[in-house]
Write a protein that holds these residues in place. Structure first.
Motif, PDB file in Angstrom:
ATOM      1  N   GLU A  20       0.893  -1.141   0.000  1.00 55.10           N
ATOM      2  CA  GLU A  20       0.000   0.000   0.000  1.00 55.10           C
ATOM      3  C   GLU A  20       0.944   1.206   0.000  1.00 55.10           C
ATOM      4  OE1 GLU A  20      -3.728  -0.317   2.849  1.00 55.10           O
ATOM      5  OE2 GLU A  20      -2.028   0.638   3.799  1.00 55.10           O
ATOM      6  N   ARG A  21       1.084   1.840  -1.113  1.00 56.03           N
ATOM      7  CA  ARG A  21       2.061   2.934  -1.229  1.00 56.03           C
ATOM      8  C   ARG A  21       1.392   4.252  -0.847  1.00 56.03           C
ATOM      9  NH1 ARG A  21       6.815   3.482  -5.507  1.00 56.03           N
ATOM     10  NH2 ARG A  21       7.237   5.686  -5.248  1.00 56.03           N
ATOM     11  N   ILE A  22       1.768   4.759   0.318  1.00 58.52           N
ATOM     12  CA  ILE A  22       1.206   6.010   0.805  1.00 58.52           C
ATOM     13  C   ILE A  22       1.803   7.173   0.024  1.00 58.52           C
ATOM     14  CG2 ILE A  22       0.851   7.464   2.853  1.00 58.52           C
ATOM     15  CD1 ILE A  22      -0.443   4.579   2.911  1.00 58.52           C
ATOM     16  N   GLY A  23       3.051   6.996  -0.382  1.00 55.99           N
ATOM     17  CA  GLY A  23       3.696   8.008  -1.208  1.00 55.99           C
ATOM     18  C   GLY A  23       4.680   8.845  -0.427  1.00 55.99           C
ATOM     19  N   PRO A  24       5.318   9.746  -1.111  1.00 54.03           N
ATOM     20  CA  PRO A  24       6.234  10.642  -0.408  1.00 54.03           C
ATOM     21  C   PRO A  24       5.474  11.523   0.582  1.00 54.03           C
ATOM     22  CG  PRO A  24       6.692  10.661  -2.763  1.00 54.03           C
ATOM     23  CD  PRO A  24       5.392   9.926  -2.562  1.00 54.03           C
ATOM     24  N   VAL A  25       5.933  11.517   1.808  1.00 56.22           N
ATOM     25  CA  VAL A  25       5.439  12.401   2.864  1.00 56.22           C
ATOM     26  C   VAL A  25       6.669  13.070   3.461  1.00 56.22           C
ATOM     27  CG1 VAL A  25       3.368  11.013   3.323  1.00 56.22           C
ATOM     28  CG2 VAL A  25       5.462  10.544   4.589  1.00 56.22           C
ATOM     29  N   ALA A  26       6.488  13.896   4.457  1.00 55.58           N
ATOM     30  CA  ALA A  26       7.603  14.661   5.020  1.00 55.58           C
ATOM     31  C   ALA A  26       8.750  13.761   5.492  1.00 55.58           C
ATOM     32  CB  ALA A  26       7.111  15.534   6.167  1.00 55.58           C
ATOM     33  N   LYS A  98      15.596   5.618  -6.381  1.00 55.31           N
ATOM     34  CA  LYS A  98      15.310   4.305  -6.980  1.00 55.31           C
ATOM     35  C   LYS A  98      13.916   3.821  -6.603  1.00 55.31           C
ATOM     36  CE  LYS A  98      19.962   2.564  -7.608  1.00 55.31           C
ATOM     37  NZ  LYS A  98      20.942   1.525  -7.230  1.00 55.31           N
ATOM     38  N   VAL A  99      13.504   4.076  -5.371  1.00 55.51           N
ATOM     39  CA  VAL A  99      12.153   3.681  -4.952  1.00 55.51           C
ATOM     40  C   VAL A  99      11.119   4.491  -5.737  1.00 55.51           C
ATOM     41  CG1 VAL A  99      10.508   3.665  -3.039  1.00 55.51           C
ATOM     42  CG2 VAL A  99      12.851   2.883  -2.671  1.00 55.51           C
ATOM     43  N   LEU A 100      11.334   5.781  -5.871  1.00 54.50           N
ATOM     44  CA  LEU A 100      10.402   6.620  -6.638  1.00 54.50           C
ATOM     45  C   LEU A 100      10.276   6.133  -8.081  1.00 54.50           C
ATOM     46  CD1 LEU A 100      11.276  10.230  -5.414  1.00 54.50           C
ATOM     47  CD2 LEU A 100       9.195   8.916  -4.925  1.00 54.50           C
ATOM     48  N   GLN A 101      11.408   5.680  -8.652  1.00 53.23           N
ATOM     49  CA  GLN A 101      11.425   5.205 -10.041  1.00 53.23           C
ATOM     50  C   GLN A 101      11.070   3.722 -10.164  1.00 53.23           C
ATOM     51  OE1 GLN A 101      15.466   6.121 -11.045  1.00 53.23           O
ATOM     52  NE2 GLN A 101      15.135   8.328 -10.931  1.00 53.23           N
ATOM     53  N   ARG A 102      10.857   3.070  -9.015  1.00 49.47           N
ATOM     54  CA  ARG A 102      10.572   1.624  -8.970  1.00 49.47           C
ATOM     55  C   ARG A 102      11.668   0.829  -9.666  1.00 49.47           C
ATOM     56  NH1 ARG A 102       4.067   1.518  -8.650  1.00 49.47           N
ATOM     57  NH2 ARG A 102       4.005   3.367  -7.400  1.00 49.47           N
TER      58      ARG A 102
END
Length: 156
Positions: A20-26, A98-102
């Motif tokens: 469950e990818r919440i995404g970039p947060v602070a 790398k995580v952002l780009q999968r």
């Protein structure tokens, strides 16, 4: 220096759902992985990982992943053992990107510091030990595997 040794108590493999990818947060990238099952084998504990719990993972901007895991095991003789642990995995200085780009490696190495909790008389010794876990996450299989060692010190 202190006298200590590591005693292998079991190894386990757990399977996970897609995160469950919440995404970039602070704090970084948040992703929740939920346990779907698994197997526990070893000299002190045998059984299965129940399909409950998960890892509330944070990938920091420096590329370090911080684990926040809770799960339950059931032994071959019906004891329930709860675990909670933190840990880390180093994805490298560019790990966040790398995580952002999968674009991650196939296998990620993990270190953890689990504690175990149970009321079952045969396993209450687990309530009295600090453990370390050395493991890995195999992305294609959505599978984590760990060798778990109790830290024994001072003749205990």
């Amino acid at each position: 220096m202190f006298t200590y040794n590591f005693e292998h108590i079991f190894s386990y493999t757990a399977t996970l759902n897609l995160p469950e990818r919440i995404g970039p947060v602070a704090e970084g990238i948040k992703a929740n992985f939920y346990v779907t099952g698994g197997k526990v084998e070893g000299p002190k504990v045998k059984g299965k990982v129940l399909p409950v719990g998960g890892d509330w993972l944070t990938i920091r901007t420096d590329g370090v992943g911080i684990l926040d895991v809770r799960a339950t095991m059931e032994t071959h003789d019906a004891a329930l053992i709860y675990t909670a642990y933190s840990g880390m995995m180093d994805l490298g200085k560019d790990g966040y990107q790398k995580v952002l780009q999968r674009n991650l490696p196939a296998i990620i190495h993990i270190q953890s510091a689990p504690r175990y909790y149970t009321a079952h008389p045969e396993y209450q010794w687990l309530n009295r030990v600090q453990c370390v876990g050395i493991g890995q996450f195999e992305i294609a299989k959505l599978e984590v595997s760990f060798d778990i060692y109790a830290i024994r010190s001072g003749g205990v």
